[in-house]
Design an enzyme around this catalytic site. Structure first.
Site, PDB file in Angstrom:
ATOM      1  N   HIS A  18      66.558  75.208  10.226  1.00  0.00           N
ATOM      2  CA  HIS A  18      65.207  75.853   9.905  1.00  0.00           C
ATOM      3  C   HIS A  18      64.134  75.983  10.748  1.00  0.00           C
ATOM      4  O   HIS A  18      62.998  75.656  10.688  1.00  0.00           O
ATOM      5  CB  HIS A  18      64.513  74.617   8.933  1.00  0.00           C
ATOM      6  CG  HIS A  18      65.589  74.034   7.973  1.00  0.00           C
ATOM      7  ND1 HIS A  18      65.703  74.740   6.678  1.00  0.00           N
ATOM      8  CD2 HIS A  18      66.385  73.099   7.894  1.00  0.00           C
ATOM      9  CE1 HIS A  18      66.535  73.974   5.923  1.00  0.00           C
ATOM     10  NE2 HIS A  18      67.051  72.796   6.672  1.00  0.00           N
ATOM     11  N   SER A  64      53.778  95.788  30.537  1.00  0.00           N
ATOM     12  CA  SER A  64      53.124  96.445  29.626  1.00  0.00           C
ATOM     13  C   SER A  64      52.063  97.350  30.175  1.00  0.00           C
ATOM     14  O   SER A  64      51.729  97.178  31.225  1.00  0.00           O
ATOM     15  CB  SER A  64      52.279  95.266  28.785  1.00  0.00           C
ATOM     16  OG  SER A  64      50.776  95.714  28.399  1.00  0.00           O
ATOM     17  N   LYS A  97      51.959  90.499  31.652  1.00  0.00           N
ATOM     18  CA  LYS A  97      53.337  90.788  30.595  1.00  0.00           C
ATOM     19  C   LYS A  97      54.475  91.088  31.137  1.00  0.00           C
ATOM     20  O   LYS A  97      54.569  92.112  31.994  1.00  0.00           O
ATOM     21  CB  LYS A  97      53.093  91.304  29.359  1.00  0.00           C
ATOM     22  CG  LYS A  97      52.014  90.714  28.674  1.00  0.00           C
ATOM     23  CD  LYS A  97      51.797  91.456  27.209  1.00  0.00           C
ATOM     24  CE  LYS A  97      53.100  90.840  26.505  1.00  0.00           C
ATOM     25  NZ  LYS A  97      52.956  91.830  25.067  1.00  0.00           N
ATOM     26  N   GLU A 140      64.812  93.465  21.947  1.00  0.00           N
ATOM     27  CA  GLU A 140      64.025  94.021  20.563  1.00  0.00           C
ATOM     28  C   GLU A 140      64.769  95.218  20.291  1.00  0.00           C
ATOM     29  O   GLU A 140      64.837  95.556  19.127  1.00  0.00           O
ATOM     30  CB  GLU A 140      62.821  94.100  20.929  1.00  0.00           C
ATOM     31  CG  GLU A 140      61.868  92.903  21.217  1.00  0.00           C
ATOM     32  CD  GLU A 140      60.414  93.067  21.856  1.00  0.00           C
ATOM     33  OE1 GLU A 140      59.326  92.735  21.161  1.00  0.00           O
ATOM     34  OE2 GLU A 140      60.316  93.648  22.875  1.00  0.00           O
TER      35      GLU A 140
END
Ligand code: ARG
Length: 469
Positions: free
Chosen positions: A157, A278, A284, A291
């Site tokens: 979970h 980025s 970043k 992804e």
């Protein structure tokens, strides 16, 4: 004006927009090498059984070989008017060898021809994907090898559950890839069946030898029914199912890497070779690779759905709808191959596990609570009772801002007289992992055995690859 092979039967020419609409040459050019090999086998067979003179068959085979060379040198660029790869090759053959070229299409149809082509294509691609799965597995195994004793929180979970050997976690993906590898092997048997010689839908009156062409092309069997054989795409759907599962597995791993690389987890850092920056936020480092893999999985699932819907309403036998199978298949093959390659690189050099952060993570929570209950159960307290006692302990600790390891022996014994000094050793994360030595568990001994097993699987012999030509 385009002269189509069937032009004698028609009064007027095709509308230019319909020429473009009908054409598949822009994408089925991908099949050219397989189309040439299939045609060469067919021509040889025509010569062998005497449907055409042997000498003419040889000229046809050589002409087809010349087209192969032209293609490989970038000199074969058929126009849209050729419609598809089969007409394009036939047309060029006639240009090259004249009248004899017109005999190639004796005793076959584009329907059995295209079926042959996509099976040969898919057989090759499956062999390559299986090879890539092996690379992916061996990369994960190498990584697991150095992380047998590295601990990582295990989740259910997405809540901290029990600590694990990091190697055990990585080996879970090795097992998934093993099933993917097996599945593709099973499907390959059904891909590797020859439809060549089934004709348009009913067979042919010529005394062809289907066994001959099948052997030439290394097919392992023949379709038994012409209607079925020319219009069957089950094998393509099965492949897309298997490809979808590969993407599911890669996507789950991607999701984990993305989580692990977040500041909240901090379990891995991304190396510069696989991460991107980025355009606006200078701090970043983005996990673009996982992804994209996660994102691309949708394309393959979509193609699977697309092909199921494509097939479900088709009356026997061939229908032009079937031309739509190719882009789905090609895109899925390319997507799976590209994702496997990228994920293998990512796992090999794109992530670095952070041992300190991992160690801290497994020490800072209650993921050893089950072990306290197990401790009491081992001393004869019924498990459910032990479970309830530990529930109380956790509640007390939470209210006092303590972890289990912070309780004094007196506090433990106040909770239950069976607690003794050895409780501290029993709940240390390393011991918690080591203790789970049941078959398939995360205990270090089990993990070492598992590593040996998966390694020996990799070194066992791969099936031979059939490549054409
Ligand atoms: N380009 C066609 C396809 O991909 C080849 C088969 C055409 N057959 C036909 N009867 N029109 O399906």
């Amino acid at each position: 004006m385009t002269v189509k092979p069937w032009s004698q039967r028609f009064e007027s020419a095709l509308h230019p927009a319909i020429v473009a609409f009908n054409a598949s040459i822009t994408f089925d050019i991908e099949l050219i090498e397989y189309d040439l090999s299939g045609s060469q086998a067919h021509a040889e067979m025509l010569g062998q059984v005497g449907i055409i003179p042997k000498a003419e068959a040889q000229v046809i085979v050589a002409g087809l070989e010349q087209i192969r060379q032209e293609y490989r040198q970038g000199q074969f660029q058929p126009a849209l008017e050729a419609e598809d790869i089969h007409f394009a090759v036939e047309r060029r053959l006639i240009e090259l060898i004249g009248e004899m070229g017109k005999k190639l299409h004796t005793a076959r149809s584009r329907n059995d021809q295209v079926g042959t082509d996509i099976r040969l294509y898919l057989r090759d691609q499956i062999a390559q994907i299986r090879h890539q799965l092996r690379d992916f597995q061996s990369t994960l195994i190498d990584l697991a090898e150095v992380h047998i004793e590295t601990l990582i929180p295990g989740y259910t979970h997405l809540q901290r559950a029990q600590p694990l050997s990091l190697a055990h976690h990585l080996l879970a993906y090795v097992e998934m890839a093993e099933r993917d590898w097996q599945r593709l092997g099973e499907i390959a048997c059904r891909v590797n069946v020859s439809p060549l010689g089934l004709g348009a839908l009913a067979g042919t009156p010529f005394p062809i030898d289907r066994q001959f062409t099948a052997e030439r092309l290394h097919f392992e069997g023949l379709y038994a029914n012409s209607l079925d054989g020319v219009s069957d795409r089950d094998f393509a759907i099965e492949f897309l199912g298997a490809a979808s599962l590969i993407m599911v597995h890669l996507s789950r791993l991607s999701e984990e890497v993305i989580l692990w690389a977040s500041q909240e987890f901090g379990f891995v850092t991304l190396t510069d070779s696989c991460a991107t920056g980025s355009s606006i936020m200078p701090q970043k480092k983005n996990p673009d690779v996982p992804e994209l893999v996660r994102g691309k999985s949708g394309r393959v699932f979509g193609h699977l759905q697309g092909l199921l819907v494509l097939m479900k309403g088709l009356p026997l036998a061939y229908n032009k709808d079937l031309q739509e199978d190719k882009e789905a298949l090609f895109d899925s093959v390319k997507t799976v191959q590209a994702c496997l390659e990228a994920m293998t690189i990512l796992m090999r050099e794109g992530i670095e596990f952070q041992p300190q952060r991992l160690e801290q993570a497994v020490a800072e929570d209650f993921s050893n609570a089950t072990d306290v209950a197990d401790y009491l159960a081992a001393k004869g307290v019924p498990f459910r009772e032990a479970y309830n006692i530990v529930g109380q302990v956790v509640k007390t600790c939470l209210s006092q801002g303590k972890l289990l390891k912070d309780l004094t022996l007196a506090e433990w014994q106040a909770l239950h007289p069976q607690f003794a000094e050895d409780i501290y050793a029993a709940i240390a994360p390393r011991q918690v992992v080591a203790a789970r030595n049941s078959v398939g568990g995360t205990g270090f001994d089990q993990v070492r055995q598992a590593l040996e097993r998966v390694r020996s699987r990799l070194t066992s012999k791969d099936e031979p690859r059939h490549t054409v030509p």
